[in-house]
Design an enzyme around this catalytic site. Structure first.
Site, PDB file in Angstrom:
ATOM      1  N   HIS A 114      -1.102  -5.678  -0.169  1.00 54.89           N
ATOM      2  CA  HIS A 114      -1.601  -6.461  -1.317  1.00 54.89           C
ATOM      3  C   HIS A 114      -2.616  -7.504  -0.851  1.00 54.89           C
ATOM      4  CE1 HIS A 114       1.425  -4.602  -3.877  1.00 54.89           C
ATOM      5  NE2 HIS A 114       2.360  -4.957  -3.014  1.00 54.89           N
ATOM      6  N   SER A 119       7.653   0.401  -8.213  1.00 56.95           N
ATOM      7  CA  SER A 119       7.280   0.077  -9.586  1.00 56.95           C
ATOM      8  C   SER A 119       8.397   0.446 -10.552  1.00 56.95           C
ATOM      9  CB  SER A 119       5.993   0.821  -9.971  1.00 56.95           C
ATOM     10  OG  SER A 119       4.900   0.374  -9.195  1.00 56.95           O
ATOM     11  N   ASP A 152       2.114  -9.908  -7.069  1.00 59.68           N
ATOM     12  CA  ASP A 152       1.739  -9.505  -5.710  1.00 59.68           C
ATOM     13  C   ASP A 152       0.234  -9.346  -5.565  1.00 59.68           C
ATOM     14  OD1 ASP A 152       4.035  -9.511  -4.218  1.00 59.68           O
ATOM     15  OD2 ASP A 152       4.563  -7.441  -4.634  1.00 59.68           O
TER      16      ASP A 152
END
Length: 370
Positions: A96, A134, A270
């Site tokens: 990220h 996710s 993030d």
């Protein structure tokens, strides 16, 4: 290849890069595994479990980094780990980088080759290593939102599903990807009234068919979002631009249009967060109140269900770890999707979205000497 699995040291992070089962798959193929002692004790895997799988258990992160060529982690290196990376290392983890200039510079200075789970793609353009996290984060977003709507958590004192004679909470989800779909599934299951906003008509049609009318699937415009805000009890931000900083969907003034005591969950934190009022929090102190709204912006949401998340992540990453262990960086030449995971190499940024977000010159992956 020599593969290292250090303990995660990010605040409240209990996931681990590989389960003992994953280690065994690699040691059975002749690879050497070095695991930091206690790296998975928080989720019920002992040092003895790793030894029985064929790993050597070492006393600290410095020893793991020193012995290994491929470092398998979950979260991005922390400041105390920067100096452990060398040009001989392959790093495979979530990075990220778009909102993290300091981390990006540290990785560039290390000379290591750094691959990010979140930018690896499959043959359909999906994100196979981000998807399981996710799924976990989407479900936990609704679960956390429901919890913080409770009065003693600072919320409005609303039960997500209501009771007979009392209407359920209104949940608004922005983004119809994996996170948004999983958040909607949980919210529907708890009996909430759910609206999901997205800009992809094909995806809205797919979700409308999937939820058979139980979720109101609307095209995302500024007007449709602003119309929903005053009636929303739980707002979930679930947008993603792979590798890039998350777009800011709401200004501070717009966040203030939510009812007092509403809960905002920013799953995109993030990548910098998708609301102007978002700032990263931890599981130890997960919320703050701004504009009268309870903000839940935990930067590693899946760690709340760390055992489930670790199992799911290992199942997804293991084939790619095996490929890197067998061929090193040459594996990228055989797998274009894995090549898209390369974010930093030999002091240069190699992912277009990261380079654009941080203003670095791009070294295209196809020009990297493998």
């Amino acid at each position: 290849m020599r593969i290292g699995v250090p303990r995660e040291i990010k605040a409240d992070e209990y996931r681990v890069g590989l389960t003992p089962a994953g280690v065994r798959e690699l040691t059975d193929r002749g690879h050497s595994l070095f695991v930091e002692t206690g790296c998975a004790e928080g989720i019920g895997f002992t040092d003895q479990d790793y030894r029985e799988a064929g790993a050597e258990v070492l006393g600290g992160a410095a020893e793991v980094f020193a012995r290994a060529q491929l470092i398998v982690k979950v979260k991005e290196p922390q400041a105390s780990e920067y100096g452990l990376l060398t040009p001989e290392h392959l790093l495979f983890t979530f990075l990220h980088l778009a909102p993290e200039p300091e981390l990006t510079r540290a990785l560039m200075d290390s000379g290591a080759s750094c691959l990010a789970y979140e930018t690896v793609t499959d043959e359909r353009g999906g994100l196979p290593l981000l998807a399981p996290m996710s799924e976990v984060a989407g479900r936990l977003a609704t679960q956390a939102g429901a919890h913080h709507l409770e009065l003693h958590q600072g919320g409005r004192g609303i039960l997500l599903g209501g009771v007979p004679g009392v209407p359920p909470a209104q949940v608004t989800i922005i983004g119809g990807g994996v996170v948004g779909a999983q958040a909607a599934q949980m919210a529907v299951g708890l009996g909430a009234k759910v609206t999901l906003l997205d800009k992809s008509l094909p995806r809205l049609r797919e979700l409308d068919e999937r939820f058979t009318g139980r979720v109101s699937c609307e095209y995302a415009t500024r007007e449709s979002l602003e119309r929903a805000l005053p009636h929303t009890d739980l707002l979930i931000g679930a947008v993603l631009v792979a590798g890039a900083a998350a777009p800011k969907l709401l200004s501070a003034e717009q966040v203030g249009q939510l009812p007092s005591g509403a809960v905002l969950v920013d799953v995109a934190i993030d990548q910098g967060g998708c609301f102007a009022t978002s700032r990263a929090t931890t599981h130890g102190k997960p919320t703050y109140v701004e504009q009268g709204v309870v903000h839940y912006c935990v930067a590693n949401i899946p760690s709340a269900a760390a055992r489930t998340a670790t199992l799911a992540l290992t199942h997804a990453t293991l084939p790619y770890i095996q490929a890197l262990a067998e061929s090193g960086l040459e594996a990228l030449s055989h797998n274009p999707g894995l090549a898209r995971g390369l974010n930093v190499h030999a002091g240069r940024v190699t992912h277009p979205a990261v380079a654009q977000s941080l203003g670095h010159e791009l070294l295209p992956v196809d020009s990297v000497s493998l």
